[in-house]
Scaffold this active site. Structure first.
Site, PDB file in Angstrom:
ATOM      1  N   ARG B  32     -53.330 -36.878  24.433  1.00 37.98           N
ATOM      2  CA  ARG B  32     -53.250 -36.704  25.890  1.00 37.98           C
ATOM      3  C   ARG B  32     -54.628 -36.362  26.463  1.00 37.98           C
ATOM      4  O   ARG B  32     -55.363 -35.564  25.900  1.00 37.98           O
ATOM      5  CB  ARG B  32     -52.253 -35.597  26.241  1.00 37.98           C
ATOM      6  CG  ARG B  32     -50.846 -35.945  25.803  1.00 37.98           C
ATOM      7  CD  ARG B  32     -49.773 -35.164  26.522  1.00 37.98           C
ATOM      8  NE  ARG B  32     -48.496 -35.386  25.839  1.00 37.98           N
ATOM      9  CZ  ARG B  32     -47.735 -36.466  25.991  1.00 37.98           C
ATOM     10  NH1 ARG B  32     -48.111 -37.418  26.831  1.00 37.98           N
ATOM     11  NH2 ARG B  32     -46.608 -36.606  25.319  1.00 37.98           N
ATOM     12  N   ASP B  33     -54.922 -36.986  27.605  1.00 41.30           N
ATOM     13  CA  ASP B  33     -56.158 -36.660  28.313  1.00 41.30           C
ATOM     14  C   ASP B  33     -56.069 -35.215  28.803  1.00 41.30           C
ATOM     15  O   ASP B  33     -55.041 -34.788  29.316  1.00 41.30           O
ATOM     16  CB  ASP B  33     -56.333 -37.625  29.495  1.00 41.30           C
ATOM     17  CG  ASP B  33     -57.750 -37.587  30.055  1.00 41.30           C
ATOM     18  OD1 ASP B  33     -58.466 -38.576  29.901  1.00 41.30           O
ATOM     19  OD2 ASP B  33     -58.137 -36.559  30.651  1.00 41.30           O
ATOM     20  N   ILE B  34     -57.157 -34.447  28.624  1.00 44.32           N
ATOM     21  CA  ILE B  34     -57.113 -33.032  29.027  1.00 44.32           C
ATOM     22  C   ILE B  34     -57.214 -32.883  30.545  1.00 44.32           C
ATOM     23  O   ILE B  34     -56.967 -31.808  31.084  1.00 44.32           O
ATOM     24  CB  ILE B  34     -58.229 -32.194  28.352  1.00 44.32           C
ATOM     25  CG1 ILE B  34     -59.608 -32.804  28.619  1.00 44.32           C
ATOM     26  CG2 ILE B  34     -57.972 -32.065  26.853  1.00 44.32           C
ATOM     27  CD1 ILE B  34     -60.760 -31.920  28.166  1.00 44.32           C
ATOM     28  N   ASN B  90     -63.132 -48.301  30.173  1.00 48.24           N
ATOM     29  CA  ASN B  90     -64.424 -48.230  30.855  1.00 48.24           C
ATOM     30  C   ASN B  90     -65.531 -48.449  29.843  1.00 48.24           C
ATOM     31  O   ASN B  90     -65.465 -47.944  28.726  1.00 48.24           O
ATOM     32  CB  ASN B  90     -64.606 -46.867  31.509  1.00 48.24           C
ATOM     33  CG  ASN B  90     -63.588 -46.601  32.592  1.00 48.24           C
ATOM     34  OD1 ASN B  90     -63.227 -47.511  33.327  1.00 48.24           O
ATOM     35  ND2 ASN B  90     -63.105 -45.379  32.678  1.00 48.24           N
ATOM     36  N   VAL B  99     -67.172 -40.880  27.373  1.00 43.83           N
ATOM     37  CA  VAL B  99     -67.357 -40.593  25.948  1.00 43.83           C
ATOM     38  C   VAL B  99     -67.738 -41.888  25.227  1.00 43.83           C
ATOM     39  O   VAL B  99     -67.011 -42.882  25.307  1.00 43.83           O
ATOM     40  CB  VAL B  99     -66.063 -40.013  25.327  1.00 43.83           C
ATOM     41  CG1 VAL B  99     -66.248 -39.795  23.828  1.00 43.83           C
ATOM     42  CG2 VAL B  99     -65.680 -38.711  26.009  1.00 43.83           C
ATOM     43  N   HIS B 103     -62.471 -46.372  23.982  1.00 44.57           N
ATOM     44  CA  HIS B 103     -61.135 -45.811  24.223  1.00 44.57           C
ATOM     45  C   HIS B 103     -60.465 -46.523  25.397  1.00 44.57           C
ATOM     46  O   HIS B 103     -61.133 -47.009  26.307  1.00 44.57           O
ATOM     47  CB  HIS B 103     -61.200 -44.301  24.473  1.00 44.57           C
ATOM     48  CG  HIS B 103     -62.099 -43.871  25.582  1.00 44.57           C
ATOM     49  ND1 HIS B 103     -63.472 -43.866  25.473  1.00 44.57           N
ATOM     50  CD2 HIS B 103     -61.838 -43.409  26.833  1.00 44.57           C
ATOM     51  CE1 HIS B 103     -64.014 -43.415  26.603  1.00 44.57           C
ATOM     52  NE2 HIS B 103     -63.041 -43.140  27.448  1.00 44.57           N
ATOM     53  N   HIS B 105     -57.483 -45.957  28.330  1.00 48.82           N
ATOM     54  CA  HIS B 105     -56.618 -45.024  29.040  1.00 48.82           C
ATOM     55  C   HIS B 105     -55.264 -45.698  29.275  1.00 48.82           C
ATOM     56  O   HIS B 105     -55.211 -46.813  29.795  1.00 48.82           O
ATOM     57  CB  HIS B 105     -57.209 -44.663  30.411  1.00 48.82           C
ATOM     58  CG  HIS B 105     -58.538 -43.982  30.346  1.00 48.82           C
ATOM     59  ND1 HIS B 105     -58.670 -42.609  30.368  1.00 48.82           N
ATOM     60  CD2 HIS B 105     -59.792 -44.469  30.253  1.00 48.82           C
ATOM     61  CE1 HIS B 105     -59.955 -42.290  30.302  1.00 48.82           C
ATOM     62  NE2 HIS B 105     -60.659 -43.404  30.230  1.00 48.82           N
TER      63      HIS B 105
END
Lengths: 117, 117
Positions: B32-34, B90, B99, B103, B105
């Site tokens: 999970r994205d923080i 991205n 980052v 990755h 999303h």
């Protein structure tokens, strides 16, 4: 080829609807979005009709991997790979998918907005 | 495993940094994205360190295809596949990649904004 009657992206892939194609091979076709959201805005689709990401299974692994690889090749050809770009795939109603043929948006050519959603 | 020292996503993949992991297998980890941008916001990464989409080549085809397939599996597990979701990757400065470990999303759980960029 698994096409669906009435699907505009199937027609484009088949050369039966007008589009500015920037890349094509045996399994993938890419063309410019007619309503671009950035200086470079390319739609990348598989030739076969897959309605949405929710229909992707293990049998599409090679195809989807190739699509991502092609996206990067197109970014290089468009001269935006070094500065960066964004890939977006909308799925279903919540994702606001407009055309029910799986597609990835490749956006670049400017600093894109700092929004994920 | 090809990890890069100091990469937070490599650390998460290695279980050496805290995260709420929602999926993992031999090649892919998702967490999970923080700072979530939607009710469901999961980050999906390959375990190996690939800095960005611009480094994707034919040798990553299977891996990238599997990642897309996994995204859909996670969407099903999160209960958002039917209503729809959005996948975003991205890349680089123009894409506002934060980052430098490739990755995707996965966003959903609400009607997402009608914006591509």
């Amino acid at each position: 080829m698994n096409h669906r009657a009435g699907c505009i992206f199937c027609k484009i892939a088949d050369g039966k609807a007008p589009s500015e194609i920037v890349y094509q091979d045996d399994t993938i076709v890419a063309f410019r979005d007619i309503n671009p959201g950035a200086p470079v805005h390319v739609i990348i689709i598989p030739r076969i009709h897959i309605s949405s990401l929710t229909e992707v299974t293990t049998k599409h692994r090679e195809l989807m991997g190739h699509l991502i690889e092609v996206a990067n090749e197109i970014a290089k050809a468009e001269g935006i790979a070094e500065r960066g770009y964004r890939l977006i795939a909308n799925c279903g109603q919540d994702g606001r998918q407009v055309v029910p043929h799986i597609h990835f948006h490749l956006l670049g050519g400017q600093q894109l907005p700092n929004k994920l959603d």
